[in-house]
Design a protein around this motif. Structure first.
Motif, PDB file in Angstrom:
ATOM      1  N   THR A   1       0.907  -1.168   0.108  1.00  0.00           N
ATOM      2  CA  THR A   1       0.098   0.006  -0.010  1.00  0.00           C
ATOM      3  C   THR A   1       0.860   1.259   0.106  1.00  0.00           C
ATOM      4  N   HIS A   2       2.058   1.185   0.719  1.00  0.00           N
ATOM      5  CA  HIS A   2       2.552   2.298   0.858  1.00  0.00           C
ATOM      6  C   HIS A   2       3.323   2.666  -0.541  1.00  0.00           C
ATOM      7  N   VAL A   3       3.923   1.618  -1.248  1.00  0.00           N
ATOM      8  CA  VAL A   3       4.263   1.878  -2.589  1.00  0.00           C
ATOM      9  C   VAL A   3       3.463   2.461  -3.618  1.00  0.00           C
ATOM     10  N   VAL A   4       2.087   1.888  -3.426  1.00  0.00           N
ATOM     11  CA  VAL A   4       1.100   2.639  -4.325  1.00  0.00           C
ATOM     12  C   VAL A   4       0.669   4.174  -4.286  1.00  0.00           C
ATOM     13  N   ARG A   5       1.175   4.705  -2.849  1.00  0.00           N
ATOM     14  CA  ARG A   5       0.907   6.091  -2.802  1.00  0.00           C
ATOM     15  C   ARG A   5       1.770   6.767  -3.729  1.00  0.00           C
ATOM     16  N   TYR A   6       2.710   6.396  -4.380  1.00  0.00           N
ATOM     17  CA  TYR A   6       3.813   6.883  -5.234  1.00  0.00           C
ATOM     18  C   TYR A   6       3.570   6.601  -6.616  1.00  0.00           C
ATOM     19  N   PHE A   7       3.204   5.280  -6.966  1.00  0.00           N
ATOM     20  CA  PHE A   7       2.882   4.566  -8.144  1.00  0.00           C
ATOM     21  C   PHE A   7       1.763   3.803  -8.259  1.00  0.00           C
ATOM     22  N   GLU A   8       0.901   4.202  -9.435  1.00  0.00           N
ATOM     23  CA  GLU A   8      -0.394   3.570  -9.402  1.00  0.00           C
ATOM     24  C   GLU A   8      -0.213   1.923  -9.396  1.00  0.00           C
ATOM     25  N   SER A   9       0.825   1.345 -10.147  1.00  0.00           N
ATOM     26  CA  SER A   9       1.053  -0.185 -10.295  1.00  0.00           C
ATOM     27  C   SER A   9       2.395  -0.352 -10.569  1.00  0.00           C
ATOM     28  N   ARG A  10       2.759  -1.650 -10.456  1.00  0.00           N
ATOM     29  CA  ARG A  10       4.103  -2.074 -10.855  1.00  0.00           C
ATOM     30  C   ARG A  10       4.766  -1.728 -12.090  1.00  0.00           C
ATOM     31  N   GLU A  11       3.648  -1.669 -13.353  1.00  0.00           N
ATOM     32  CA  GLU A  11       4.007  -1.366 -14.274  1.00  0.00           C
ATOM     33  C   GLU A  11       4.346   0.083 -14.591  1.00  0.00           C
ATOM     34  N   GLY A  12       3.878   0.913 -13.493  1.00  0.00           N
ATOM     35  CA  GLY A  12       3.891   2.377 -13.383  1.00  0.00           C
ATOM     36  C   GLY A  12       5.398   2.583 -12.721  1.00  0.00           C
ATOM     37  N   VAL A  13       5.785   1.761 -12.144  1.00  0.00           N
ATOM     38  CA  VAL A  13       7.186   1.879 -11.532  1.00  0.00           C
ATOM     39  C   VAL A  13       8.105   1.463 -12.606  1.00  0.00           C
ATOM     40  N   PHE A  14       7.862   0.480 -13.521  1.00  0.00           N
ATOM     41  CA  PHE A  14       8.789   0.454 -14.426  1.00  0.00           C
ATOM     42  C   PHE A  14       8.902   1.080 -15.609  1.00  0.00           C
ATOM     43  N   LEU A  15       7.751   1.733 -15.958  1.00  0.00           N
ATOM     44  CA  LEU A  15       7.783   2.886 -17.021  1.00  0.00           C
ATOM     45  C   LEU A  15       8.759   3.995 -16.479  1.00  0.00           C
ATOM     46  N   GLU A  16       8.610   4.473 -15.217  1.00  0.00           N
ATOM     47  CA  GLU A  16       9.418   5.399 -14.552  1.00  0.00           C
ATOM     48  C   GLU A  16      10.812   5.233 -14.685  1.00  0.00           C
ATOM     49  N   LEU A  17      11.222   3.966 -14.180  1.00  0.00           N
ATOM     50  CA  LEU A  17      12.451   3.544 -14.329  1.00  0.00           C
ATOM     51  C   LEU A  17      12.975   3.347 -15.654  1.00  0.00           C
ATOM     52  N   LEU A  18      12.248   3.115 -16.695  1.00  0.00           N
ATOM     53  CA  LEU A  18      12.696   2.819 -17.976  1.00  0.00           C
ATOM     54  C   LEU A  18      13.078   4.168 -18.513  1.00  0.00           C
ATOM     55  N   ASN A  19      12.235   5.239 -18.164  1.00  0.00           N
ATOM     56  CA  ASN A  19      12.742   6.776 -18.512  1.00  0.00           C
ATOM     57  C   ASN A  19      13.950   7.169 -17.847  1.00  0.00           C
TER      58      ASN A  19
ATOM     59  N   SER B   1      20.029   8.087 -18.614  1.00  0.00           N
ATOM     60  CA  SER B   1      21.193   8.069 -18.003  1.00  0.00           C
ATOM     61  C   SER B   1      22.146   7.573 -19.348  1.00  0.00           C
ATOM     62  N   TRP B   2      21.479   6.746 -20.082  1.00  0.00           N
ATOM     63  CA  TRP B   2      22.127   5.940 -21.269  1.00  0.00           C
ATOM     64  C   TRP B   2      22.290   7.335 -22.309  1.00  0.00           C
ATOM     65  N   LEU B   3      21.274   8.151 -22.613  1.00  0.00           N
ATOM     66  CA  LEU B   3      21.275   9.256 -23.525  1.00  0.00           C
ATOM     67  C   LEU B   3      22.475  10.150 -22.986  1.00  0.00           C
ATOM     68  N   ASP B   4      22.564  10.345 -21.925  1.00  0.00           N
ATOM     69  CA  ASP B   4      23.718  11.366 -21.176  1.00  0.00           C
ATOM     70  C   ASP B   4      25.203  10.722 -21.340  1.00  0.00           C
ATOM     71  N   ASP B   5      25.255   9.587 -21.537  1.00  0.00           N
ATOM     72  CA  ASP B   5      26.559   8.782 -21.657  1.00  0.00           C
ATOM     73  C   ASP B   5      27.005   8.610 -23.110  1.00  0.00           C
TER      74      ASP B   5
ATOM     75  N   GLN C   1      16.005  -4.852 -20.745  1.00  0.00           N
ATOM     76  CA  GLN C   1      14.859  -5.651 -20.607  1.00  0.00           C
ATOM     77  C   GLN C   1      13.490  -4.903 -20.582  1.00  0.00           C
ATOM     78  N   LEU C   2      13.691  -3.816 -19.797  1.00  0.00           N
ATOM     79  CA  LEU C   2      12.381  -2.728 -19.810  1.00  0.00           C
ATOM     80  C   LEU C   2      11.794  -2.460 -21.071  1.00  0.00           C
ATOM     81  N   TRP C   3      12.787  -1.837 -21.739  1.00  0.00           N
ATOM     82  CA  TRP C   3      12.412  -1.533 -23.205  1.00  0.00           C
ATOM     83  C   TRP C   3      11.679  -2.649 -23.942  1.00  0.00           C
ATOM     84  N   SER C   4      12.167  -3.840 -23.746  1.00  0.00           N
ATOM     85  CA  SER C   4      11.558  -4.789 -24.457  1.00  0.00           C
ATOM     86  C   SER C   4      10.095  -5.239 -24.136  1.00  0.00           C
ATOM     87  N   LEU C   5       9.664  -4.943 -22.783  1.00  0.00           N
ATOM     88  CA  LEU C   5       8.701  -5.094 -22.390  1.00  0.00           C
ATOM     89  C   LEU C   5       7.688  -4.207 -22.448  1.00  0.00           C
ATOM     90  N   LEU C   6       7.817  -3.041 -23.073  1.00  0.00           N
ATOM     91  CA  LEU C   6       7.064  -1.980 -23.340  1.00  0.00           C
ATOM     92  C   LEU C   6       5.782  -2.258 -23.694  1.00  0.00           C
TER      93      LEU C   6
END
Length: 217
Positions: free
Chosen positions: A52-70, A75-79, A108-113
């Motif tokens: 429940t605490h995690v859901v206060r910040y992200f609506e779902s697991r997929e929402g977490v992964f989308l933000e992590l993908l971003n 970071s990749w584009l910076d390098d 991995q995350l990009w491939s699951l988009l």
């Protein structure tokens, strides 16, 4: 601002700190487990908090992964400017492929988009992701145009679109389950074994060559 881990966040900067801590936990888990095996409960366990605490910040697991993908893509584009050569198109494309191959969590995350990450999230979340994706691909397109002579802005954007589709299709083949690894150990199936960096480089080189050739017609 330094505050104890997962104390109730009330200020915007505190909420952002919580969000980054969740993303850090997700990235750490992805280094050990495939995304499909990571749940919000597992993320909470990693942080010693409830689902429940995690859901206060992200609506779902997929929402977490989308933000992590971003975050990982930025970071990749910076390098990337420091990893790409100038001039020879094939070398530029291979360097781009090698750079991504060195970042398996991003791949991995990009491939699951399309199959995982864009499901179980709101239209608002998807819209926000799409705008960020477009911003990032525009940065990538400008970089590629600056390194490859004759690649104009429109074709550079098309190249980024094709590159994402190719990555989504290719990455799973480069991470096969044990039965596939055993089966393709047969020398007659050598072409079935996928080295992501090498094969993705070939795809990018061929795609770029086609775009450049079409400009001369």
């Amino acid at each position: 601002m330094e505050v104890p881990a997962f104390q109730r966040a009330r200020r915007p900067e505190q909420r952002e700190l919580r969000r980054q801590e969740i993303l850090d936990a997700a990235e750490a888990l992805l280094a050990e487990l495939p995304a499909e095996e990571i749940s919000l409960r597992e993320l909470g366990r990693q942080l010693n908090v409830s689902k429940t605490h995690v859901v206060r910040y992200f609506e779902s697991r997929e929402g977490v992964f989308l933000e992590l993908l971003n975050r990982l893509r930025l970071s990749w584009l910076d390098d990337l400017p420091g990893e790409l050569p100038h001039g020879d198109p094939d070398q530029v494309m291979q360097a781009c492929a090698d750079s991504l191959a060195a970042r398996p969590i991003l791949c991995q995350l990009w491939s699951l988009l399309p199959s995982v990450l864009e499901r179980n999230v709101s239209a608002e979340t998807v819209r926000a992701y799409k705008f960020t994706d477009l911003e990032h691909r525009t940065v990538l397109a400008k970089l590629l145009s600056s390194r490859v002579q004759g690649l104009d802005a429109d074709d550079a954007i098309k190249l980024t679109e094709y590159a994402v589709v190719a990555l989504v299709g290719l990455w799973p083949f480069s991470c096969p389950p044990p039965a596939v690894v055993e089966a393709t150990a047969d020398p007659r199936l050598a072409r079935s074994r996928v080295d992501f960096g090498a094969r993705y480089g070939e795809i990018l080189q061929t795609t770029l060559a086609g775009l450049l050739a079409r400009r001369t017609l």
